[in-house]
Design a protein around this motif. Sequence first.
Motif, short mmCIF file in Angstrom:
data_model
loop_
_atom_site.label_atom_id
_atom_site.label_comp_id
_atom_site.label_asym_id
_atom_site.label_seq_id
_atom_site.Cartn_x
_atom_site.Cartn_y
_atom_site.Cartn_z
N GLU A 19 0.84 -1.29 0.10
CA GLU A 19 0.01 -0.07 -0.09
C GLU A 19 0.84 1.14 0.01
N GLY A 20 2.09 1.03 0.21
CA GLY A 20 2.89 2.49 0.42
C GLY A 20 2.70 2.84 1.61
N ARG A 21 2.42 2.13 2.58
CA ARG A 21 1.90 2.94 3.78
C ARG A 21 3.12 2.89 5.04
N LEU A 22 4.42 2.18 4.79
CA LEU A 22 5.28 2.07 5.51
C LEU A 22 6.10 3.51 5.84
N SER A 23 6.62 3.80 7.15
CA SER A 23 7.48 4.80 7.40
C SER A 23 8.52 4.61 6.47
N TRP A 24 9.32 5.85 6.26
CA TRP A 24 10.61 5.22 5.58
C TRP A 24 11.57 4.38 6.23
N SER A 25 11.74 4.68 7.59
CA SER A 25 12.70 3.74 8.33
C SER A 25 12.11 2.06 8.27
N GLU A 26 10.87 2.12 8.28
CA GLU A 26 10.26 0.76 8.22
C GLU A 26 10.56 0.11 6.78
N TRP A 27 10.29 1.07 5.80
CA TRP A 27 10.47 0.77 4.27
C TRP A 27 11.91 0.38 4.13
N ALA A 28 12.85 0.88 4.67
CA ALA A 28 14.17 0.84 4.60
C ALA A 28 14.85 -0.62 5.32
N MET A 29 14.41 -0.70 6.33
CA MET A 29 14.41 -2.14 7.07
C MET A 29 13.71 -3.50 6.36
N LEU A 30 12.73 -2.99 5.74
CA LEU A 30 11.99 -4.16 5.07
C LEU A 30 12.82 -4.41 3.61
N LYS A 31 13.25 -3.44 3.10
CA LYS A 31 14.02 -3.64 1.99
C LYS A 31 15.24 -4.40 2.11
N MET A 32 15.84 -4.21 3.11
CA MET A 32 17.20 -4.56 3.50
C MET A 32 16.95 -5.96 3.72
N HIS A 33 15.84 -6.41 4.47
CA HIS A 33 15.48 -7.87 4.71
C HIS A 33 15.24 -8.67 3.57
N LEU A 34 14.45 -7.85 2.73
CA LEU A 34 13.94 -8.54 1.51
C LEU A 34 15.27 -8.98 0.57
N ALA A 35 16.10 -8.10 0.41
CA ALA A 35 17.42 -8.20 -0.20
C ALA A 35 18.08 -9.46 -0.03
N MET A 36 17.92 -9.77 1.42
CA MET A 36 18.96 -10.96 1.88
C MET A 36 17.98 -12.07 2.04
N CYS A 37 16.75 -12.11 1.79
CA CYS A 37 15.75 -13.36 2.37
C CYS A 37 14.96 -13.75 1.02
N PRO A 38 15.43 -14.72 0.41
CA PRO A 38 14.46 -15.12 -0.96
C PRO A 38 13.04 -15.59 -0.46
N PRO A 39 12.76 -16.21 0.64
CA PRO A 39 11.43 -16.74 1.15
C PRO A 39 10.58 -15.56 1.45
N CYS A 40 11.29 -14.57 2.11
CA CYS A 40 10.28 -13.42 2.46
C CYS A 40 10.11 -12.61 1.03
N ARG A 41 10.95 -12.70 0.19
CA ARG A 41 10.66 -11.94 -1.19
C ARG A 41 9.51 -12.63 -1.81
N ASP A 42 9.47 -14.08 -1.79
CA ASP A 42 8.36 -14.87 -2.47
C ASP A 42 7.18 -14.47 -1.82
N TYR A 43 7.22 -14.25 -0.39
CA TYR A 43 6.10 -14.20 0.39
C TYR A 43 5.36 -12.91 -0.15
N VAL A 44 6.12 -11.82 -0.21
CA VAL A 44 5.61 -10.43 -0.45
C VAL A 44 5.20 -10.36 -1.99
N GLU A 45 6.14 -11.01 -2.74
CA GLU A 45 5.63 -10.98 -4.05
C GLU A 45 4.36 -12.05 -4.47
N GLN A 46 4.12 -12.92 -3.64
CA GLN A 46 2.89 -13.68 -3.97
C GLN A 46 1.55 -12.89 -3.42
N LEU A 47 1.85 -12.31 -2.35
CA LEU A 47 0.80 -11.16 -1.77
C LEU A 47 0.42 -10.12 -2.92
N GLY A 48 1.44 -9.71 -3.63
CA GLY A 48 1.20 -8.81 -4.63
C GLY A 48 0.47 -9.25 -5.84
#
Lengths: 82, 235
Positions: A19-48
């Motif tokens: 939804e684009g509703r995360l704060s900048w710091s939340e967004w940055a933390m999540l992007k950092m996590h997704l960059a290193m975690c293929p299962p979480c990337r899969d999850y977020v992609e599947q939700l999209g």
Amino acid sequence: MKMMYSCQEVPEIASDYLEGRLSWSEWAMLKMHLAMCPPCRDYVEQLGLTVEALEALDEPPSPEVSRDLMAIYHHWTTEQDS
Amino acid sequence: MGSGTPPSSLATEPDDVGAAEAVPAGVPTITVRPGDQALVDRLLGGDESAFAELVASHHDTMLRVARGFVKTDDVAQEVVQETWLAILRGLPRFQGRSALKTWMFRILTNRAKTRGKREGRTTPISALGPLEDADQPALSADHFDASGGWNSPPAAWHDPARLTTDKELRGKLLQAIDALPERQRLVITLRDVKGWSSAEVCNVLEVSETNQRVLLHRARTKVRKALAPYLEASP
């Protein structure tokens, strides 16, 4: 200060991320996590993909329903004219 | 829908079209769409294509919203049919203080609430109790180990484009929506299927922004979970 999300936290914020509703710091933390975690990337992609599939579900009403409603409109325009 | 002529019950003058422009306290306001007045002018001028556009955009959504307040699909259809005439009869008094869509759906929810109360269903969407399973995690704890890492990571989806092309998968998607608790079903339908903004949903359903986000989050999570078994396997 929290530096990164755990995998368990990612599904809880995935919808807000889409939804684009995360704060900048939340967004940055999540992007950092997704960059290193293929299962979480899969999850977020599947939700999209789920949201995209939902968007494709919308359909106009049947011709029969449209005809009935058009009769209401005709009735009303006649009422207006009289 | 019944015959091609409006039922006689539609002859009564609507008394809720003025109140429909009032925005309840605590819900976000909406900027009026510039095209609204032009559409109203076309409708008042007898332009059939304008009415057809309105019906194509909103009729199905109106049925779904009405169904949230009354007991049966048949009653929801009656309420929506009555609402269409109330909208038309109220149009000359539409002042553009709210978006046309919001005004229309306020008329609908006013009527649907009244009808729901009359038939003994006294649980309009905004008055329902605590949000369904709001305190539950999106995925149960057994998906994760003690450090919060995946125990059972999500399997990759094969050819997800099938979601929009495969008739069976489309049916599974509809089933997944139907299986949701009422408020989650309504919010995901309005937001994701119908493309409404969160402000529009909050206004029409009279739910807070926070609750809208929780309902959408829960609904999306469940629908993804329901679809997963069909996409994890090869077609």
